[in-house]
Write a protein that holds these residues in place. Structure first.
Motif, short mmCIF file in Angstrom:
data_model
loop_
_atom_site.label_atom_id
_atom_site.label_comp_id
_atom_site.label_asym_id
_atom_site.label_seq_id
_atom_site.Cartn_x
_atom_site.Cartn_y
_atom_site.Cartn_z
N ARG A 274 0.81 -1.22 0.00
CA ARG A 274 0.00 0.00 0.00
C ARG A 274 0.84 1.26 0.00
NH1 ARG A 274 -2.60 -3.85 2.34
NH2 ARG A 274 -1.24 -3.81 4.16
N GLY A 275 2.17 1.14 -0.03
CA GLY A 275 3.03 2.32 0.07
C GLY A 275 3.65 2.75 -1.25
N GLY A 276 3.06 2.31 -2.39
CA GLY A 276 3.64 2.68 -3.67
C GLY A 276 5.02 2.08 -3.85
N TYR A 277 5.80 2.65 -4.76
CA TYR A 277 7.13 2.10 -5.02
C TYR A 277 8.00 2.05 -3.77
CZ TYR A 277 11.61 1.16 -7.21
OH TYR A 277 12.81 0.60 -7.54
N PRO A 278 8.00 3.09 -2.92
CA PRO A 278 8.81 2.99 -1.69
C PRO A 278 8.44 1.78 -0.83
CG PRO A 278 8.15 5.26 -2.05
CD PRO A 278 7.39 4.43 -3.05
N GLY A 279 7.16 1.39 -0.85
CA GLY A 279 6.73 0.23 -0.08
C GLY A 279 7.25 -1.08 -0.64
N TYR A 280 7.47 -1.12 -1.96
CA TYR A 280 7.98 -2.34 -2.59
C TYR A 280 9.49 -2.49 -2.43
CZ TYR A 280 3.52 -3.35 -4.87
OH TYR A 280 2.21 -3.68 -5.12
N VAL A 281 10.17 -1.41 -2.08
CA VAL A 281 11.62 -1.48 -1.85
C VAL A 281 11.90 -0.97 -0.43
CG1 VAL A 281 12.31 -1.38 -4.26
CG2 VAL A 281 11.91 0.76 -3.02
N ALA A 282 11.19 -1.57 0.53
CA ALA A 282 11.19 -1.05 1.90
C ALA A 282 12.59 -1.00 2.51
CB ALA A 282 10.27 -1.90 2.78
N GLY A 283 13.44 -1.97 2.20
CA GLY A 283 14.79 -1.95 2.76
C GLY A 283 15.52 -0.69 2.38
N ALA A 284 15.50 -0.35 1.08
CA ALA A 284 16.16 0.86 0.61
C ALA A 284 15.48 2.11 1.14
CB ALA A 284 16.18 0.87 -0.92
N PRO B 54 -5.57 1.05 5.15
CA PRO B 54 -6.83 1.72 4.84
C PRO B 54 -7.90 1.41 5.88
CG PRO B 54 -6.64 -0.27 3.55
CD PRO B 54 -5.35 -0.13 4.31
N LYS B 55 -9.00 2.13 5.82
CA LYS B 55 -10.14 1.81 6.68
C LYS B 55 -10.80 0.52 6.20
CE LYS B 55 -11.51 6.42 8.29
NZ LYS B 55 -12.63 7.40 8.34
N GLY B 56 -11.51 -0.12 7.11
CA GLY B 56 -12.26 -1.32 6.74
C GLY B 56 -11.38 -2.52 6.54
N PHE B 57 -11.96 -3.61 6.03
CA PHE B 57 -11.17 -4.81 5.81
C PHE B 57 -10.32 -4.64 4.55
CE2 PHE B 57 -15.43 -5.83 4.04
CZ PHE B 57 -15.10 -6.02 2.71
N PHE B 58 -9.24 -5.44 4.47
CA PHE B 58 -8.33 -5.34 3.34
C PHE B 58 -8.98 -5.89 2.08
CE2 PHE B 58 -5.09 -5.59 6.79
CZ PHE B 58 -4.55 -4.32 6.58
N ALA B 59 -8.88 -5.12 1.00
CA ALA B 59 -9.32 -5.59 -0.32
C ALA B 59 -8.08 -6.02 -1.10
CB ALA B 59 -10.04 -4.46 -1.05
N PRO B 60 -8.25 -6.86 -2.12
CA PRO B 60 -7.08 -7.28 -2.91
C PRO B 60 -6.37 -6.07 -3.51
CG PRO B 60 -9.01 -8.59 -3.47
CD PRO B 60 -9.49 -7.47 -2.61
N ALA B 61 -5.05 -6.09 -3.48
CA ALA B 61 -4.25 -5.00 -4.03
C ALA B 61 -3.48 -5.51 -5.25
CB ALA B 61 -3.28 -4.48 -2.98
N GLY B 62 -3.18 -4.60 -6.16
CA GLY B 62 -2.32 -4.97 -7.28
C GLY B 62 -3.05 -5.42 -8.52
#
Length: 396
Positions: free
Chosen positions: A54-64, A115-123
């Motif tokens: 859910r964090g965009g590109y920064p979320g996909y490369v969290a280590g960096a 996000p609010k509520g239950f998680f919906a599928p992402a991507g």
């Protein structure tokens, strides 16, 4: 036994709905962990980040992302995604780097802004993903999924809605004593019963919320711990990660995966039990050696499933264990002394890291009002989408 690594530091950002970015939560948790370890950021040789989708590109490369936020200093970075098991698999990655001699001090960070509520599928559309199909084809969102577990327990073992409510009551009492928890108020069975039905038989207070939060650990080799003056650190002794074994496939629910007869048949051991067994074998312990457990209580009924999967009791005996007070603070084997997700809510990449933070504080004897006396061995367990999970064993 594959080897141990030391936990030098543990830190968290309080859970809640803060309306800020995941980087802020993770960076604060990382700084707390470094302070707890008595180390400067420059001492870290590797950062392993648990990803958030859910964090965009920064979320996909969290280590960096976290390494940059803390101050670019040339450290090795790794990013790990395994849904709700991300944090534990990030710990396993850090442990592997240490045991392989690639780094002596590794920072593990997980954080999320949910996000609010239950998680919906992402991507986007994922027709090859059983969990996406569960949402889109069956209409089985997570609360409905949890309710199927609950209904199966009621049909097979005679569990009641009051048993489920007692899990919430137990965990809220522990969470009330945890400064990092989002919900710090004890609730009663009457309050659980009065909360709205979300997916029968589960009510709103039976199901965990979605939350913002962060957690971090500083791990090191045993030699580095001794050089740092820590003679008897908390140690990560095992990390297990498994996938299901046929015919118990990703959904791990025979009553929706096959015909209706399965719903009233004794279920075979599923992959969560295999997960626990793998962790115990690697650590050289058994459930009888545990002082406490931190489990993935997405719903109150699901916590009871974990009692059996971890071998804390026999199949169908979880409600009795709960009724006897064995899993409450002060009981024989407290489960979710942190307050669990019932008190925190889900911050997906952070929660498995947070579980190990709790074990660290408990095994050090620094958990305050929720301290488990003479805690020496703890286990964590959680389950990710697409049918995989992780379990961590920590000892002192």
């Amino acid at each position: 036994m594959t080897g141990e690594v030391a936990v030098l530091g543990a830190g968290m950002h309080p859970w809640g709905k803060w309306g800020r970015g995941f980087v802020e939560y993770g960076t604060r948790a990382a700084r707390e962990a470094l302070a707890d370890a008595g180390l400067e950021w420059g001492a870290v040789q590797s950062v392993v980040g648990a990803d958030t989708v859910r964090g965009g590109y920064p979320g996909y490369v969290a280590g960096a992302t976290f390494a940059r936020a803390l101050g670019s200093q040339g450290t090795r970075v790794t990013s790990v995604y395994a849904a709700c098991a991300s944090g534990a698999q990030a710990i396993d990655t850090a442990r592997a780097q240490i045991l392989a001699g690639m780094a002596e001090v590794v920072l593990v960070v997980g954080a999320d802004a949910a996000p609010k509520g239950f998680f919906a599928p992402a991507g986007g559309d994922r027709p090859d993903d059983p969990d996406w199909l569960r949402f889109r084809v069956l209409g089985a969102t997570n609360p409905a999924y949890f309710a199927l577990y609950a209904r199966r327990r009621m049909a097979l073992y005679g569990d009641t809605v009051d048993d489920f409510a007692q899990v919430k009551v137990k965990n809220s009492a522990a969470g009330a004593a945890n400064p990092y928890a989002r919900y710090r108020r004890r609730v009663t069975t009457r309050e659980v019963a009065a909360s709205p039905v979300v997916a029968d038989p589960l009510r709103l207070l039976d199901i965990c919320a979605t939350s913002d939060g962060g957690a971090a650990l500083v791990l090191s080799s045993m030699d580095a711990a001794r050089r740092h003056g820590v003679a008897d650190p908390v140690r990560i002794r095992a990390v297990a990660a498994v996938t299901p074994r046929y015919p118990r496939t990703e959904l791990d629910l025979p009553d929706i995966a096959s015909d209706s007869a399965a719903a009233v048949a004794e279920p075979a051991a599923g992959f969560r039990a295999s997960l626990a067994q793998g962790a115990y074998e690697e650590a050289g312990i058994g459930p009888e050696d545990l002082s406490l457990a931190e489990v993935y209580d997405l719903s109150t009924a699901l916590e009871l499933e974990w009692y059996e999967d971890l071998g804390l009791c026999g199949t169908g005996e979880a409600a009795k264990l709960l009724r006897d007070g064995a899993t409450a603070l002060g009981g024989r084997l407290p489960v979710n002394a942190s307050g669990g997700l019932a008190s925190f809510g889900e911050a997906v990449p952070a929660q498995a890291v947070a579980q190990v933070c709790e074990l660290t504080w408990q095994l050090r004897g620094r958990a305050g009002e929720r301290q488990v006396p003479d805690a020496r061995v703890g286990v964590t367990a959680n389950q990710g989408l697409f049918g995989h999970g992780s379990a961590v064993v920590a000892v002192r």
